[in-house]
Design an enzyme around this catalytic site. Sequence first.
Site, PDB file in Angstrom:
ATOM      1  N   ASP A 162       0.868  -1.178   0.000  1.00  0.00           N
ATOM      2  CA  ASP A 162       0.000   0.000   0.000  1.00  0.00           C
ATOM      3  C   ASP A 162       0.903   1.224   0.000  1.00  0.00           C
ATOM      4  N   ASP A 210       3.974   1.490  -4.404  1.00  0.00           N
ATOM      5  CA  ASP A 210       2.959   1.875  -5.374  1.00  0.00           C
ATOM      6  C   ASP A 210       2.754   0.744  -6.376  1.00  0.00           C
ATOM      7  N   SER A 240     -10.916   5.404  -4.828  1.00  0.00           N
ATOM      8  CA  SER A 240     -12.250   4.807  -4.659  1.00  0.00           C
ATOM      9  C   SER A 240     -13.408   5.799  -4.533  1.00  0.00           C
ATOM     10  N   THR A 268     -16.407  -3.175  -8.506  1.00  0.00           N
ATOM     11  CA  THR A 268     -17.593  -2.500  -7.985  1.00  0.00           C
ATOM     12  C   THR A 268     -18.825  -2.723  -8.863  1.00  0.00           C
ATOM     13  N   ASP A 269     -20.005  -2.583  -8.259  1.00  0.00           N
ATOM     14  CA  ASP A 269     -21.245  -2.673  -9.050  1.00  0.00           C
ATOM     15  C   ASP A 269     -21.442  -1.442  -9.949  1.00  0.00           C
ATOM     16  N   GLU A 270     -20.670  -0.371  -9.688  1.00  0.00           N
ATOM     17  CA  GLU A 270     -20.880   0.865 -10.474  1.00  0.00           C
ATOM     18  C   GLU A 270     -20.550   0.694 -11.945  1.00  0.00           C
ATOM     19  N   TYR A 305     -14.636   7.437 -12.056  1.00  0.00           N
ATOM     20  CA  TYR A 305     -14.294   6.304 -11.175  1.00  0.00           C
ATOM     21  C   TYR A 305     -14.797   4.990 -11.770  1.00  0.00           C
ATOM     22  N   SER A 306     -16.098   4.935 -12.107  1.00  0.00           N
ATOM     23  CA  SER A 306     -16.631   3.641 -12.566  1.00  0.00           C
ATOM     24  C   SER A 306     -16.056   3.269 -13.927  1.00  0.00           C
ATOM     25  N   ALA A 307     -15.755   4.284 -14.762  1.00  0.00           N
ATOM     26  CA  ALA A 307     -15.141   3.984 -16.066  1.00  0.00           C
ATOM     27  C   ALA A 307     -13.749   3.398 -15.870  1.00  0.00           C
ATOM     28  N   LYS A 318     -12.727   1.691 -13.222  1.00  0.00           N
ATOM     29  CA  LYS A 318     -12.874   0.332 -12.684  1.00  0.00           C
ATOM     30  C   LYS A 318     -13.337  -0.627 -13.801  1.00  0.00           C
ATOM     31  N   ARG A 350     -28.939   3.057  -2.883  1.00  0.00           N
ATOM     32  CA  ARG A 350     -27.747   2.208  -2.836  1.00  0.00           C
ATOM     33  C   ARG A 350     -28.087   0.934  -2.060  1.00  0.00           C
ATOM     34  N   ASN A 358     -31.097   7.402  -0.116  1.00  0.00           N
ATOM     35  CA  ASN A 358     -30.164   8.139   0.749  1.00  0.00           C
ATOM     36  C   ASN A 358     -30.869   8.886   1.876  1.00  0.00           C
TER      37      ASN A 358
HETATM   38  P1  NAD Z   1     -10.062   2.984   0.122  1.00  0.00           P
HETATM   39  O1  NAD Z   1      -9.993   4.250  -0.671  1.00  0.00           O
HETATM   40  O2  NAD Z   1     -10.528   3.017   1.528  1.00  0.00           O
HETATM   41  O3  NAD Z   1      -8.618   2.287   0.136  1.00  0.00           O
HETATM   42  C1  NAD Z   1      -7.798   2.210  -0.991  1.00  0.00           C
HETATM   43  C2  NAD Z   1      -6.403   1.793  -0.530  1.00  0.00           C
HETATM   44  O4  NAD Z   1      -5.564   1.670  -1.699  1.00  0.00           O
HETATM   45  C3  NAD Z   1      -5.724   2.810   0.392  1.00  0.00           C
HETATM   46  O5  NAD Z   1      -5.108   2.152   1.469  1.00  0.00           O
HETATM   47  C4  NAD Z   1      -4.680   3.475  -0.503  1.00  0.00           C
HETATM   48  O6  NAD Z   1      -3.547   3.939   0.203  1.00  0.00           O
HETATM   49  C5  NAD Z   1      -4.325   2.325  -1.447  1.00  0.00           C
HETATM   50  N1  NAD Z   1      -3.790   2.788  -2.730  1.00  0.00           N
HETATM   51  C6  NAD Z   1      -4.328   3.749  -3.547  1.00  0.00           C
HETATM   52  N2  NAD Z   1      -3.535   3.930  -4.625  1.00  0.00           N
HETATM   53  C7  NAD Z   1      -2.510   3.052  -4.494  1.00  0.00           C
HETATM   54  C8  NAD Z   1      -1.366   2.773  -5.291  1.00  0.00           C
HETATM   55  N3  NAD Z   1      -1.140   3.428  -6.433  1.00  0.00           N
HETATM   56  N4  NAD Z   1      -0.503   1.823  -4.884  1.00  0.00           N
HETATM   57  C9  NAD Z   1      -0.716   1.163  -3.700  1.00  0.00           C
HETATM   58  N5  NAD Z   1      -1.775   1.404  -2.898  1.00  0.00           N
HETATM   59  C10 NAD Z   1      -2.658   2.341  -3.295  1.00  0.00           C
HETATM   60  O7  NAD Z   1     -10.936   1.994  -0.759  1.00  0.00           O
HETATM   61  P2  NAD Z   1     -12.020   0.908  -0.313  1.00  0.00           P
HETATM   62  O8  NAD Z   1     -13.312   1.570  -0.152  1.00  0.00           O
HETATM   63  O9  NAD Z   1     -11.459   0.085   0.765  1.00  0.00           O
HETATM   64  O10 NAD Z   1     -12.086   0.049  -1.680  1.00  0.00           O
HETATM   65  C11 NAD Z   1     -11.166  -1.007  -1.909  1.00  0.00           C
HETATM   66  C12 NAD Z   1     -11.464  -1.638  -3.260  1.00  0.00           C
HETATM   67  O11 NAD Z   1     -12.790  -2.134  -3.280  1.00  0.00           O
HETATM   68  C13 NAD Z   1     -11.356  -0.667  -4.442  1.00  0.00           C
HETATM   69  O12 NAD Z   1     -10.797  -1.357  -5.526  1.00  0.00           O
HETATM   70  C14 NAD Z   1     -12.800  -0.283  -4.719  1.00  0.00           C
HETATM   71  O13 NAD Z   1     -12.967   0.059  -6.075  1.00  0.00           O
HETATM   72  C15 NAD Z   1     -13.503  -1.562  -4.370  1.00  0.00           C
HETATM   73  N6  NAD Z   1     -14.903  -1.412  -3.911  1.00  0.00           N
HETATM   74  C16 NAD Z   1     -15.221  -0.542  -2.897  1.00  0.00           C
HETATM   75  C17 NAD Z   1     -16.536  -0.473  -2.441  1.00  0.00           C
HETATM   76  C18 NAD Z   1     -16.930   0.451  -1.301  1.00  0.00           C
HETATM   77  O14 NAD Z   1     -18.108   0.573  -1.017  1.00  0.00           O
HETATM   78  N7  NAD Z   1     -16.013   1.105  -0.621  1.00  0.00           N
HETATM   79  C19 NAD Z   1     -17.513  -1.274  -3.016  1.00  0.00           C
HETATM   80  C20 NAD Z   1     -17.154  -2.146  -4.063  1.00  0.00           C
HETATM   81  C21 NAD Z   1     -15.847  -2.210  -4.485  1.00  0.00           C
HETATM   82  O1  DAU Z   2     -21.370   0.895  -5.243  1.00  0.00           O
HETATM   83  C1  DAU Z   2     -20.069   0.665  -4.829  1.00  0.00           C
HETATM   84  C2  DAU Z   2     -19.341   1.985  -4.669  1.00  0.00           C
HETATM   85  O2  DAU Z   2     -19.873   2.601  -3.506  1.00  0.00           O
HETATM   86  C3  DAU Z   2     -17.829   1.825  -4.541  1.00  0.00           C
HETATM   87  O3  DAU Z   2     -17.322   1.281  -5.740  1.00  0.00           O
HETATM   88  C4  DAU Z   2     -17.163   3.181  -4.264  1.00  0.00           C
HETATM   89  O4  DAU Z   2     -15.775   2.997  -4.040  1.00  0.00           O
HETATM   90  C5  DAU Z   2     -17.799   3.767  -3.017  1.00  0.00           C
HETATM   91  O5  DAU Z   2     -17.270   5.047  -2.781  1.00  0.00           O
HETATM   92  C6  DAU Z   2     -19.320   3.853  -3.168  1.00  0.00           C
HETATM   93  O6  DAU Z   2     -19.693   4.840  -4.160  1.00  0.00           O
HETATM   94  P1  DAU Z   2     -20.941   5.833  -3.944  1.00  0.00           P
HETATM   95  O7  DAU Z   2     -20.761   7.013  -4.792  1.00  0.00           O
HETATM   96  O8  DAU Z   2     -22.229   5.093  -4.034  1.00  0.00           O
HETATM   97  O9  DAU Z   2     -20.710   6.184  -2.368  1.00  0.00           O
HETATM   98  P2  DAU Z   2     -20.770   7.552  -1.539  1.00  0.00           P
HETATM   99  O10 DAU Z   2     -20.651   7.186  -0.104  1.00  0.00           O
HETATM  100  O11 DAU Z   2     -19.852   8.577  -2.088  1.00  0.00           O
HETATM  101  O12 DAU Z   2     -22.264   8.039  -1.817  1.00  0.00           O
HETATM  102  C7  DAU Z   2     -23.372   7.230  -1.506  1.00  0.00           C
HETATM  103  C8  DAU Z   2     -24.631   7.973  -1.945  1.00  0.00           C
HETATM  104  O13 DAU Z   2     -24.796   9.121  -1.092  1.00  0.00           O
HETATM  105  C9  DAU Z   2     -24.570   8.516  -3.351  1.00  0.00           C
HETATM  106  O14 DAU Z   2     -25.870   8.460  -3.921  1.00  0.00           O
HETATM  107  C10 DAU Z   2     -24.151   9.975  -3.173  1.00  0.00           C
HETATM  108  C11 DAU Z   2     -24.792  10.347  -1.856  1.00  0.00           C
HETATM  109  N1  DAU Z   2     -24.074  11.339  -1.044  1.00  0.00           N
HETATM  110  C12 DAU Z   2     -22.749  11.147  -0.795  1.00  0.00           C
HETATM  111  C13 DAU Z   2     -22.041  12.052  -0.027  1.00  0.00           C
HETATM  112  C14 DAU Z   2     -20.559  11.837   0.236  1.00  0.00           C
HETATM  113  C15 DAU Z   2     -24.760  12.432  -0.504  1.00  0.00           C
HETATM  114  O15 DAU Z   2     -25.980  12.585  -0.715  1.00  0.00           O
HETATM  115  N2  DAU Z   2     -24.065  13.314   0.261  1.00  0.00           N
HETATM  116  C16 DAU Z   2     -22.717  13.191   0.507  1.00  0.00           C
HETATM  117  O16 DAU Z   2     -22.135  14.061   1.195  1.00  0.00           O
END
Ligand code: NAD
Ligand code: DAU
Length: 354
Positions: A37, A63, A89, A134-136, A159-161, A163, A223, A258
Amino acid sequence: MSYTKNILLTGGAGFIGSHVVRRFLTRYPDYRIVNLDNLTYAGNLENLRDVEGLPNYVFQRGDILDAALLDDVFQSFQIDGVIHLAAESHVDRSIESPLDFIETNIVGTVTLLNAAKKAWKDALEGKRFYHISTDEVYGSLGETGFFTEETPYDPRSPYSASKASSDHLVRAYFHTYHLPVVVSNCSNNYGPYQFPEKLIPLMIHNIRQEKPLPVYGDGKYTRDWLWVEDHAAAIDLIFHQGKTGETYNIGGNNEWKNIDLVERLCDILDDLLHRPKGASRQLITFVKDRPGHDRRYAIDASKLKQELGWEPSVYAEEGLRLTAQWYLDNQEWLDHVTSGAYQQYYERQYDHGG
Ligand code: NAD
Ligand code: DAU
């Protein structure tokens, strides 16, 4: 000691990654887990304090774009499995700064694929490259329907593009080079250690501080929320039992608009903080919408249930309460994250023999 598996887990200092690292370290003491990381703003080694002393854990700051470092890690630790979570992310950040997402999520993934292909060129037997997505990537749903593994890709944010592109590249390495890959696409995770830029921890933090609660647009975006440890359990199953070349959808079967979710959090926190009923709802503020905001995500996870027997174990009411309570109990973690102080932890812990 010789280990039965040597797993390179990328992004293990992030939210989901830290739960996966903890699960693997404690369930599989005969595996060595190398957490690579580079500690971006989202990477926090404090997430792993309780397990960092375990003998089967190695932290490597680095990295995924650094090809020479990856070659060295594959060689030095005889890596035979990869669980790839490292990514940028956050959707809002991708709208502000798309190139960071192209670099890490696309170029970084290809750099990692190349390192695995090179290290495993003589023997693919027993190897596995698991890409977490991700589902996005499937785009946006209307009022009805679910994403299945066959839903065509239709990403709509940078982001989703990025991924989606990484998913395609992982599958291309399977078809072209026979790299033994598996992919999963998961819905929104929530639970302890999530960076407070994401909806749930941001709202908990603001409710606690009696600050405005910014709900984007009309608040009726939907969501499907999954307890993060259930995602870690699914990753464990898919890593061990998923079929090579396959994709698995993972979801919470737990849809919330939401605004309903934010109101529920307000009520839970009023209760936990002994505030009058309805007090925190007064903080809700509708703000400018996210550009290109996807209306609804919902996952059909029946393939994972039928093939590997996975189901979510924690549902919304319980999960939201547990999450709210965790953030209240871990104010110091939150203070460090919001002040950036956690970024000094690495220097204290690793550079000065702390
Ligand atoms: P996060 O942003 O909390 O963590 C990402 C981690 O990756 C961090 O520790 C960061 O330091 C590390 N990182 C970033 N760039 C890096 C690089 N170039 N080299 C090495 N390390 C690097 O993310 P998360 O929410 O834990 O998501 C993890 C994975 O799961 C991602 O691939 C995300 O697309 C996927 N995902 C997330 C969600 C969600 O709801 N959070 C849902 C579905 C899928
Ligand atoms: O679906 C999986 C994805 O979920 C992951 O791949 C992403 O890494 C993760 O960030 C998450 O994406 P979202 O965009 O769905 O999550 P976020 O928490 O940013 O937003 C959730 C919903 O809430 C979305 O509809 C936007 C809304 N939102 C978000 C924030 C931060 C608000 O209304 N207000 C806010 O301040």
